[in-house]
Motif scaffolding. Structure first.
Motif, PDB file in Angstrom:
ATOM      1  N   GLY A 102      47.193 -13.435  82.351  1.00 32.14           N
ATOM      2  CA  GLY A 102      47.112 -14.462  83.399  1.00 32.14           C
ATOM      3  C   GLY A 102      46.587 -15.620  82.488  1.00 32.14           C
ATOM      4  N   SER A 103      45.317 -15.927  83.182  1.00 28.96           N
ATOM      5  CA  SER A 103      44.432 -17.219  82.720  1.00 28.96           C
ATOM      6  C   SER A 103      43.628 -16.899  81.751  1.00 28.96           C
ATOM      7  CB  SER A 103      43.535 -17.785  84.136  1.00 28.96           C
ATOM      8  OG  SER A 103      42.783 -16.572  84.304  1.00 28.96           O
ATOM      9  N   SER A 104      43.754 -15.937  81.103  1.00 30.73           N
ATOM     10  CA  SER A 104      42.885 -15.514  79.826  1.00 30.73           C
ATOM     11  C   SER A 104      43.719 -14.924  78.532  1.00 30.73           C
ATOM     12  CB  SER A 104      41.439 -14.707  80.280  1.00 30.73           C
ATOM     13  OG  SER A 104      41.890 -13.437  80.530  1.00 30.73           O
ATOM     14  N   VAL A 105      43.111 -14.718  77.442  1.00 31.32           N
ATOM     15  CA  VAL A 105      43.813 -14.377  76.514  1.00 31.32           C
ATOM     16  C   VAL A 105      42.795 -13.639  75.543  1.00 31.32           C
ATOM     17  CG1 VAL A 105      43.864 -16.350  74.967  1.00 31.32           C
ATOM     18  CG2 VAL A 105      45.403 -14.516  74.839  1.00 31.32           C
ATOM     19  N   ALA A 106      43.090 -12.451  74.957  1.00 34.54           N
ATOM     20  CA  ALA A 106      42.274 -11.826  74.001  1.00 34.54           C
ATOM     21  C   ALA A 106      42.915 -11.714  72.672  1.00 34.54           C
ATOM     22  CB  ALA A 106      41.771 -10.173  74.582  1.00 34.54           C
ATOM     23  N   VAL A 107      42.269 -12.174  71.735  1.00 28.51           N
ATOM     24  CA  VAL A 107      42.606 -12.053  70.218  1.00 28.51           C
ATOM     25  C   VAL A 107      41.448 -11.576  69.289  1.00 28.51           C
ATOM     26  CG1 VAL A 107      41.878 -14.409  69.630  1.00 28.51           C
ATOM     27  CG2 VAL A 107      43.621 -13.537  68.389  1.00 28.51           C
ATOM     28  N   SER A 108      42.315 -10.663  68.564  1.00 28.05           N
ATOM     29  CA  SER A 108      41.512 -10.079  67.590  1.00 28.05           C
ATOM     30  C   SER A 108      42.203 -10.425  66.194  1.00 28.05           C
ATOM     31  CB  SER A 108      41.722  -8.388  67.648  1.00 28.05           C
ATOM     32  OG  SER A 108      40.717  -7.830  66.710  1.00 28.05           O
ATOM     33  N   LEU A 109      41.054 -10.851  65.628  1.00 27.66           N
ATOM     34  CA  LEU A 109      41.351 -11.440  64.076  1.00 27.66           C
ATOM     35  C   LEU A 109      40.710 -10.637  62.823  1.00 27.66           C
ATOM     36  CD1 LEU A 109      40.206 -14.712  65.477  1.00 27.66           C
ATOM     37  CD2 LEU A 109      42.341 -14.732  64.141  1.00 27.66           C
ATOM     38  N   THR A 110      41.421 -10.546  61.903  1.00 29.78           N
ATOM     39  CA  THR A 110      40.926  -9.744  60.668  1.00 29.78           C
ATOM     40  C   THR A 110      41.224 -11.161  59.336  1.00 29.78           C
ATOM     41  OG1 THR A 110      42.104  -7.779  61.309  1.00 29.78           O
ATOM     42  CG2 THR A 110      41.437  -7.946  59.063  1.00 29.78           C
ATOM     43  N   ILE A 111      39.619 -11.060  58.991  1.00 33.98           N
ATOM     44  CA  ILE A 111      39.838 -11.977  57.737  1.00 33.98           C
ATOM     45  C   ILE A 111      39.076 -11.295  56.576  1.00 33.98           C
ATOM     46  CG2 ILE A 111      38.324 -14.145  57.177  1.00 33.98           C
ATOM     47  CD1 ILE A 111      38.159 -13.256  60.802  1.00 33.98           C
ATOM     48  N   ARG A 112      39.785 -11.344  55.392  1.00 35.62           N
ATOM     49  CA  ARG A 112      39.174 -10.735  54.390  1.00 35.62           C
ATOM     50  C   ARG A 112      39.201 -11.714  53.358  1.00 35.62           C
ATOM     51  NH1 ARG A 112      44.783  -9.987  54.593  1.00 35.62           N
ATOM     52  NH2 ARG A 112      45.875 -10.413  52.867  1.00 35.62           N
ATOM     53  N   ASN A 113      38.166 -11.496  52.444  1.00 35.48           N
ATOM     54  CA  ASN A 113      37.731 -12.419  51.348  1.00 35.48           C
ATOM     55  C   ASN A 113      38.474 -11.845  50.010  1.00 35.48           C
ATOM     56  OD1 ASN A 113      36.989 -13.730  49.248  1.00 35.48           O
ATOM     57  ND2 ASN A 113      34.741 -13.738  49.761  1.00 35.48           N
ATOM     58  N   ASP A 114      39.626 -12.489  49.714  1.00 34.76           N
ATOM     59  CA  ASP A 114      40.399 -11.826  48.634  1.00 34.76           C
ATOM     60  C   ASP A 114      39.938 -12.682  47.232  1.00 34.76           C
ATOM     61  OD1 ASP A 114      41.997 -10.432  49.788  1.00 34.76           O
ATOM     62  OD2 ASP A 114      43.667 -11.940  50.132  1.00 34.76           O
ATOM     63  N   GLY A 115      38.920 -13.406  47.238  1.00 34.03           N
ATOM     64  CA  GLY A 115      38.126 -14.283  46.226  1.00 34.03           C
ATOM     65  C   GLY A 115      37.264 -13.347  45.314  1.00 34.03           C
ATOM     66  N   GLU A 116      36.648 -14.168  44.345  1.00 32.18           N
ATOM     67  CA  GLU A 116      35.675 -13.474  43.254  1.00 32.18           C
ATOM     68  C   GLU A 116      34.158 -13.743  43.900  1.00 32.18           C
ATOM     69  OE1 GLU A 116      36.590 -15.131  39.584  1.00 32.18           O
ATOM     70  OE2 GLU A 116      38.665 -14.186  39.674  1.00 32.18           O
ATOM     71  N   GLU A 117      33.948 -14.555  44.897  1.00 28.17           N
ATOM     72  CA  GLU A 117      32.755 -15.006  45.383  1.00 28.17           C
ATOM     73  C   GLU A 117      32.748 -14.956  46.581  1.00 28.17           C
ATOM     74  OE1 GLU A 117      31.712 -18.835  43.960  1.00 28.17           O
ATOM     75  OE2 GLU A 117      31.948 -18.279  41.828  1.00 28.17           O
ATOM     76  N   ALA A 118      31.427 -14.844  47.462  1.00 27.90           N
ATOM     77  CA  ALA A 118      31.181 -14.908  48.767  1.00 27.90           C
ATOM     78  C   ALA A 118      31.713 -16.039  49.210  1.00 27.90           C
ATOM     79  CB  ALA A 118      29.717 -14.604  49.292  1.00 27.90           C
ATOM     80  N   GLY A 119      32.143 -16.168  50.557  1.00 19.47           N
ATOM     81  CA  GLY A 119      32.662 -17.461  51.170  1.00 19.47           C
ATOM     82  C   GLY A 119      32.739 -17.751  52.586  1.00 19.47           C
ATOM     83  N   SER A 120      32.944 -18.811  53.087  1.00 19.56           N
ATOM     84  CA  SER A 120      32.971 -19.080  54.515  1.00 19.56           C
ATOM     85  C   SER A 120      34.144 -19.682  54.842  1.00 19.56           C
ATOM     86  CB  SER A 120      31.805 -19.825  54.979  1.00 19.56           C
ATOM     87  OG  SER A 120      30.614 -19.171  54.615  1.00 19.56           O
ATOM     88  N   ALA A 121      34.843 -19.394  56.265  1.00 19.74           N
ATOM     89  CA  ALA A 121      35.719 -20.176  56.406  1.00 19.74           C
ATOM     90  C   ALA A 121      35.919 -20.586  57.974  1.00 19.74           C
ATOM     91  CB  ALA A 121      37.412 -19.412  56.129  1.00 19.74           C
ATOM     92  N   ARG A 122      36.662 -21.393  58.168  1.00 13.22           N
ATOM     93  CA  ARG A 122      36.974 -21.926  59.706  1.00 13.22           C
ATOM     94  C   ARG A 122      38.335 -21.601  60.007  1.00 13.22           C
ATOM     95  NH1 ARG A 122      35.099 -25.180  63.909  1.00 13.22           N
ATOM     96  NH2 ARG A 122      36.526 -26.012  65.339  1.00 13.22           N
ATOM     97  N   ILE A 123      38.767 -20.819  60.904  1.00 15.66           N
ATOM     98  CA  ILE A 123      40.127 -20.185  61.408  1.00 15.66           C
ATOM     99  C   ILE A 123      40.129 -20.753  62.716  1.00 15.66           C
ATOM    100  CG2 ILE A 123      41.518 -18.186  61.738  1.00 15.66           C
ATOM    101  CD1 ILE A 123      38.497 -17.834  59.725  1.00 15.66           C
ATOM    102  N   GLU A 124      41.311 -21.797  62.582  1.00 17.79           N
ATOM    103  CA  GLU A 124      41.897 -22.191  64.070  1.00 17.79           C
ATOM    104  C   GLU A 124      43.163 -21.742  64.140  1.00 17.79           C
ATOM    105  OE1 GLU A 124      41.666 -26.322  63.479  1.00 17.79           O
ATOM    106  OE2 GLU A 124      39.975 -26.269  62.959  1.00 17.79           O
ATOM    107  N   TRP A 125      43.293 -21.310  65.472  1.00 20.75           N
ATOM    108  CA  TRP A 125      44.726 -20.750  65.922  1.00 20.75           C
ATOM    109  C   TRP A 125      45.087 -21.294  67.408  1.00 20.75           C
ATOM    110  CZ3 TRP A 125      40.355 -18.225  66.005  1.00 20.75           C
ATOM    111  CH2 TRP A 125      39.684 -17.501  67.095  1.00 20.75           C
TER     112      TRP A 125
END
Length: 134
Positions: A59-82
């Motif tokens: 109805g007036s709300s939504v629940a989302v589940s995200l999976t974020i994986r690091n496929d790189g060689e170093e630790a990293g951060s990211a901003r994800i928008e949807w």
């Protein structure tokens, strides 16, 4: 009026000849290649990839589940928008999350519940931006 026939035209210097021109072009190409390789190596070696595991409208709300994986060689951060879209494809909300210091190979899960701009019981969640940061 006398002409001095003993003067020969000056011999062109190496840099004024065709081999000189090719030498200059080759050096420029080599410098460009070295610069491009250095810039490529200076980029972040983290590569975070985001997927939507689930998206449930209530109805007036939504629940989302995200999976974020690091496929790189170093630790990293990211901003994800949807975006949240209704059954007709219209945008009824937007959201974002920041993931910090994900280790190489690590998978991070985020659960987000939010209110919608326009209530709907059916729709989709679509990732619009994954902005990787070093």
């Amino acid at each position: 009026m006398t002409h001095d026939m003993s003067r020969r035209p000056a011999k062109p210097g190496f840099w004024d000849t065709l081999p000189g021109v090719f030498t200059v072009l080759g050096l420029l190409a080599l410098v460009t290649l070295v610069v491009l390789l250095r810039v490529g190596n200076g980029r972040s070696q983290s590569d975070l990839v985001a997927d939507i595991a689930s998206c449930e409208f209530h109805g007036s709300s939504v629940a989302v589940s995200l999976t974020i994986r690091n496929d790189g060689e170093e630790a990293g951060s990211a901003r994800i928008e949807w975006e949240y879209r209704d059954a007709k494809g219209g945008v009824v909300g937007k959201d974002s999350v920041v993931v910090s210091d994900a280790a190489p190979g690590q998978t991070v899960r985020r659960e987000v519940t939010t209110s919608l701009d326009a209530p709907t019981s059916k729709g989709t969640c679509e990732i619009t931006v994954v902005l990787n940061r070093s």
